[in-house]
Write a protein that holds these residues in place. Structure first.
Motif, PDB file in Angstrom:
ATOM      1  N   ILE A  15      87.727  96.413 160.274  1.00 24.39           N
ATOM      2  CA  ILE A  15      86.286  96.871 160.806  1.00 24.39           C
ATOM      3  C   ILE A  15      86.105  95.835 162.018  1.00 24.39           C
ATOM      4  CG2 ILE A  15      83.942  96.972 160.480  1.00 24.39           C
ATOM      5  CD1 ILE A  15      84.405  97.964 157.421  1.00 24.39           C
ATOM      6  N   GLU A  16      86.195  94.533 161.800  1.00 24.90           N
ATOM      7  CA  GLU A  16      85.781  93.502 162.733  1.00 24.90           C
ATOM      8  C   GLU A  16      86.897  93.668 164.059  1.00 24.90           C
ATOM      9  OE1 GLU A  16      86.257  89.561 161.411  1.00 24.90           O
ATOM     10  OE2 GLU A  16      84.479  89.849 160.129  1.00 24.90           O
ATOM     11  N   ASP A  18      88.288  96.701 164.820  1.00 17.19           N
ATOM     12  CA  ASP A  18      88.204  98.121 165.309  1.00 17.19           C
ATOM     13  C   ASP A  18      87.660  98.480 166.556  1.00 17.19           C
ATOM     14  OD1 ASP A  18      87.791 101.031 165.217  1.00 17.19           O
ATOM     15  OD2 ASP A  18      88.813 100.921 163.272  1.00 17.19           O
ATOM     16  N   ARG A  20      86.022 100.796 167.597  1.00 17.81           N
ATOM     17  CA  ARG A  20      85.091 101.719 167.373  1.00 17.81           C
ATOM     18  C   ARG A  20      83.802 100.750 166.623  1.00 17.81           C
ATOM     19  NH1 ARG A  20      88.372 105.808 163.907  1.00 17.81           N
ATOM     20  NH2 ARG A  20      88.861 103.827 163.361  1.00 17.81           N
ATOM     21  N   SER A  21      82.516 101.216 166.952  1.00 18.79           N
ATOM     22  CA  SER A  21      81.212 100.423 166.287  1.00 18.79           C
ATOM     23  C   SER A  21      81.165 100.864 164.737  1.00 18.79           C
ATOM     24  CB  SER A  21      80.249 100.784 166.989  1.00 18.79           C
ATOM     25  OG  SER A  21      79.779 102.205 166.530  1.00 18.79           O
ATOM     26  N   ARG A  22      80.740  99.692 164.255  1.00 19.83           N
ATOM     27  CA  ARG A  22      80.437 100.208 162.561  1.00 19.83           C
ATOM     28  C   ARG A  22      79.582 101.306 162.375  1.00 19.83           C
ATOM     29  NH1 ARG A  22      81.013  95.611 159.266  1.00 19.83           N
ATOM     30  NH2 ARG A  22      81.642  93.734 160.393  1.00 19.83           N
ATOM     31  N   GLU A  23      78.774 101.876 163.160  1.00 19.58           N
ATOM     32  CA  GLU A  23      77.843 102.935 163.044  1.00 19.58           C
ATOM     33  C   GLU A  23      78.883 104.154 163.355  1.00 19.58           C
ATOM     34  OE1 GLU A  23      77.130 100.505 165.229  1.00 19.58           O
ATOM     35  OE2 GLU A  23      75.341  99.825 163.860  1.00 19.58           O
ATOM     36  N   GLU A  24      79.683 104.243 164.151  1.00 18.39           N
ATOM     37  CA  GLU A  24      80.680 105.242 164.550  1.00 18.39           C
ATOM     38  C   GLU A  24      81.646 105.364 163.163  1.00 18.39           C
ATOM     39  OE1 GLU A  24      82.360 105.676 168.908  1.00 18.39           O
ATOM     40  OE2 GLU A  24      82.255 103.619 168.354  1.00 18.39           O
ATOM     41  N   LYS A  26      80.829 104.436 160.107  1.00 24.27           N
ATOM     42  CA  LYS A  26      80.010 104.908 159.006  1.00 24.27           C
ATOM     43  C   LYS A  26      79.833 106.520 159.123  1.00 24.27           C
ATOM     44  CE  LYS A  26      75.575 104.443 156.674  1.00 24.27           C
ATOM     45  NZ  LYS A  26      74.322 103.699 156.622  1.00 24.27           N
ATOM     46  N   ASP A 122      89.891 107.108 170.776  1.00 25.23           N
ATOM     47  CA  ASP A 122      89.270 106.064 171.448  1.00 25.23           C
ATOM     48  C   ASP A 122      90.118 105.378 172.512  1.00 25.23           C
ATOM     49  OD1 ASP A 122      86.301 105.684 170.073  1.00 25.23           O
ATOM     50  OD2 ASP A 122      87.668 106.696 168.732  1.00 25.23           O
ATOM     51  N   LYS A 181      94.314  94.825 168.546  1.00 27.64           N
ATOM     52  CA  LYS A 181      93.189  93.900 169.550  1.00 27.64           C
ATOM     53  C   LYS A 181      94.309  92.477 169.815  1.00 27.64           C
ATOM     54  CE  LYS A 181      88.902  91.458 168.549  1.00 27.64           C
ATOM     55  NZ  LYS A 181      89.273  90.210 168.935  1.00 27.64           N
TER      56      LYS A 181
END
Length: 319
Positions: A15-16, A18, A20-24, A26, A122, A181
């Motif tokens: 997740i860190e 990624d 995309r954001s955590r909100e995306e 979720k 993305d 990344k």
């Protein structure tokens, strides 16, 4: 380290890294939950096993209890019966193997591989492809991948791990996110220069230990579309998103101004499409790329007291 905490840590590192954001992430999990077409009770039962808090369907705790203590893990890019039997053999000889970790998906992770491909939308959008085009291209390709894995014997290796009593997990997207990344930052214009050639990309990759190790047994990063002395132009790194993207993305990337794509592997149809549209393509090397992503994760596990033993094509390097 307990097995559950170890698995959760791997997912968190994915997740860190990624884009995309955590909100995306979720929101995507919620969409998958709503898409369940079985009865409400069964949907709740599926949700109870933790898959809704894990945004990566291709990464799963396949067998084992979350409270089990893990001190030593056997880790490979590909794990099948041979590696699981090796772990059991070592245990018979008194060497503890508390966990086997596969990079490539097994069991449910393979069935759900198609789910993680949405991140490619993305990546394409970040490269300048209109998001509506990216979404349309990926939707067809995701369904193609979903259908392709349906005939598989998905639980074969999971069953063997269960019968041998060996905890077993696969961690795919979190490792691929790490290498995506890392290489995006590593192959920056600041490092390569504004007038870099494709050969400069290859030389930069060979400065990394995993690619150097792969080169010693013959797998050198190589150009499969274009020539080494061609100008690289704007570089598009494609390392995550489950598997290869749609064939039509080649033309879309060129129209967006991309000059060179750096990836783990590429189907022959896409290579021909890249030639047609004059996109330079560097195959960095599948095992080297996967090893880089896994190394970035395994260094973190070792820092928490878990000993790592590499196998199955995993080129171990400690940073």
């Amino acid at each position: 380290m307990q097995l559950g905490a170890l698995f959760d840590w791997l997912i968190e590192k994915g997740i860190e890294a990624d884009p995309r954001s955590r909100e995306e992430l979720k929101a995507l999990a919620e969409e998958r939950k709503k898409a369940i077409t079985v009865s409400k009770n069964k949907a709740v039962k599926l949700a109870d096993d933790g898959q809704w808090s894990n945004p990566y369907g291709d990464s799963q705790l396949l067998y084992g209890k979350r409270i089990q203590e893990i001190r030593r893990a056997l880790v490979g890019i590909d794990i099948d019966g041979a590696e699981l039997l090796l772990a059991d053999r070592w245990r018979q000889q008194g060497q503890s193997i508390d966990l086997v970790i596969a990079h490539h998906p097994e069991g449910r992770g393979l069935i759900q591989l198609y789910q993680v491909m949405k991140v490619q939308e993305d990546l394409l959008a970040a490269a300048g492809v209109p998001v509506n085009v990216a979404e349309s291209l990926l939707n067809e390709r995701m369904n193609e991948v979903r259908r392709s894995v349906l005939p598989g014997n998905h639980q074969k290796n999971v069953d063997l791990a269960r019968l041998l009593g060996i905890p077993f997990l696969c961690v795919h997207s979190p490792a691929d996110n790490q290498v995506q990344k890392y290489l995006t930052e590593f192959l920056s214009e600041d490092r390569l220069g504004v007038n870099s050639q494709v050969q400069d990309v290859i030389d930069a990759l060979l400065d990394l230990p995993e690619f150097h190790m792969a080169a010693t047994y013959g797998m050198v990063p190589q150009v499969i579309s274009g020539k080494n002395r061609d100008k690289s132009g704007r570089i598009y790194v494609k390392m995550n998103g489950g598997t290869s993207g749609p064939e039509q993305s080649i033309e879309a990337l060129v129209k967006a101004g991309v000059g060179t794509m750096v990836c783990m592997h590429l189907p022959e149809a896409q290579r021909k499409k890249a030639l047609e549209f004059h996109l330079r393509v560097v195959i960095a090397g599948h095992m080297a790329c996967d090893s880089l992503g896994l190394n970035l994760l395994m260094d973190g596990l070792e820092a928490q007291g878990v000993e790592i033993i590499s196998c199955g094509g995993f080129l171990r390097y400690h940073r």
